[in-house]
Design a protein around this motif. Structure first.
Motif, mmCIF file in Angstrom:
data_model
loop_
_atom_site.group_PDB
_atom_site.id
_atom_site.type_symbol
_atom_site.label_atom_id
_atom_site.label_comp_id
_atom_site.label_asym_id
_atom_site.label_seq_id
_atom_site.Cartn_x
_atom_site.Cartn_y
_atom_site.Cartn_z
ATOM 1 N N ASP A 116 -4.027 3.074 -1.337
ATOM 2 C CA ASP A 116 -4.250 1.681 -0.957
ATOM 3 C C ASP A 116 -4.050 1.434 0.536
ATOM 4 O OD1 ASP A 116 -1.450 2.244 -1.827
ATOM 5 O OD2 ASP A 116 -1.091 0.243 -0.993
ATOM 6 N N LYS A 152 0.887 -0.110 -6.042
ATOM 7 C CA LYS A 152 -0.037 -1.127 -6.567
ATOM 8 C C LYS A 152 -0.415 -0.870 -8.024
ATOM 9 C CE LYS A 152 -0.656 -3.531 -2.737
ATOM 10 N NZ LYS A 152 -1.941 -3.515 -2.024
ATOM 11 N N LYS A 251 0.877 -1.848 3.652
ATOM 12 C CA LYS A 251 -0.390 -2.418 3.199
ATOM 13 C C LYS A 251 -1.529 -1.744 3.950
ATOM 14 C CE LYS A 251 -0.022 -6.378 6.348
ATOM 15 N NZ LYS A 251 -0.007 -7.854 6.432
#
Length: 374
Positions: A116, A152, A251
């Motif tokens: 991710d 995630k 992130k």
């Protein structure tokens, strides 16, 4: 959870260390009062894991590299499927040198975690192929390569199906270097199977799991989380805890592209440096944590710029950390094909062919060139 039995060897369910109440500075220490509460609730954590979970505090551990390797040595004798977890963002820092010495003839399933963090525009099939080829170059021949994001919960169910397909009634050992997200991945597996959340201690700090942690499977076999092998060339080993948030992406990263002429420098905070030494004007793309400040300057001014601004404009390290920060070491490369110049545990800069470049990193942290990922 069921109540624990005092007569059994008690282990911290966060890191796997044997629980003891005598030595505050030794592994597995927990106060007697906390031990009693843990025995009643079935949630027994050592003091180190308790502080890490609730206060994000990290305590130093006394295990050496040899201790970690000794804990893994029994895997060779086992009949098991090996799930080898690597950090896609820090693939080269995830390599276990001589992996097959530890796993013997046991088959290996390669799992690229933290997918991710990479741009969504990158095709995952291309990334999987790149990962397999890089593993092959390192002498690792996985029977299959797959991608997940443990944080995630992406593709974890698919990974479980793959594990079931290939384990064929055997135990499963999960291995990897520190900080690749093994324990986060196993927490997701436990959550999906039992509903229990965050059982195993996880953090961005190296060496969180200190001994093997055994999770029962339905058929009487076990899924075993092994301690992360400490890779001393990772950036996490030279930065204080508060600075790791600037180098460990949480992130999706946003690449930054620079049009550079030769004799220009890009500082990666104050912890690393990229020099474009020789070649035509070229576009170079930087892949680092979004919070890491990048600064461009002329190569001729770079040394003076670093000395003047380290701890101020160039952070990390911060002003009060400069005395403990290792000096930067220089590595020069002539780039013959599109490549990534990698700063282990920090990120990379993609460089076109025909350039001469140099990378600087804290003494002991690896800098290398590899085939471009993107």
């Amino acid at each position: 959870m069921t109540e624990l039995n005092r007569d059994e060897e008690l282990r911290c369910i966060g890191c796997g260390a044997v629980i003891q109440t005598e030595d505050k500075d030794a592994l597995g220490y927990t106060p007697a009062s906390a031990l009693n509460k843990g025995l009643e609730t079935g949630e027994l954590y050592c003091q180190r894991c308790f502080r890490l979970r609730h206060y994000n505090e990290i305590a130093p551990v006394s295990l050496t590299d040899d201790d970690f390797l000794r804990l893994l040595s029994h895997i060779r004798e086992a009949n098991a499927l090996i799930v080898y977890v690597v950090d896609i963002f820090d693939f080269n820092g995830s390599i276990i040198p001589g992996l097959h010495r530890f796993v013997g003839k046991n088959p290996v399933l390669l799992v690229g975690n933290k997918e991710d963090l990479l741009p969504r525009s990158l095709r995952r099939s291309k990334l999987t192929d790149w990962l397999r080829q890089q593993a092959n170059q390192a002498g690792i021949r996985p029977l299959m390569t797959t991608l997940v994001s443990a944080k995630k919960n992406h593709q974890v169910e698919e990974l479980l199906a793959t594990i079931e397909k290939y384990r064929q009634g055997r135990d499963v050992y999960v291995v990897g270097v520190t900080n690749v997200g093994k324990s986060t991945l196993i927490n997701q597996i436990i959550k999906q199977r039992t509903g229990v959340e965050d059982l195993i201690t996880t953090s961005r700090f190296p060496g969180t799991t200190l001994d093997k942690i055994e999770i029962p499977l339905d058929d009487g076999h076990e899924l075993v989380d092994t301690p992360g092998i400490i890779h001393q060339e990772q950036m996490a080993h030279v930065l204080p805890a508060e600075d790791l948030r600037l180098v460990a992406p949480q992130k999706e990263i946003k690449p930054k592209t620079y049009q550079l002429d030769e004799q220009q420098t890009i500082f990666l905070g104050g912890i690393a440096r990229f020099d474009y030494l020789k070649g035509p004007r070229a576009g170079l793309t930087a892949y680092f944590d979004n919070n890491l400040p990048l600064h461009r300057t002329k190569l001729a001014n770079a040394d003076a710029f670093y000395e003047k601004h380290l701890g101020g404009l160039l952070v990390p390290p911060h002003q009060n950390e400069i005395d403990q920060f290792p000096p930067l070491e220089r590595f020069e490369f002539a780039i013959t094909e599109k490549s990534d110049l990698v700063f282990e545990g920090l990120g990379w800069i993609t460089v076109p062919a025909g350039l001469v470049v140099a990378g600087w990193a804290p003494k002991g942290v690896g800098v290398l060139v590899r085939r471009a990922m993107i």
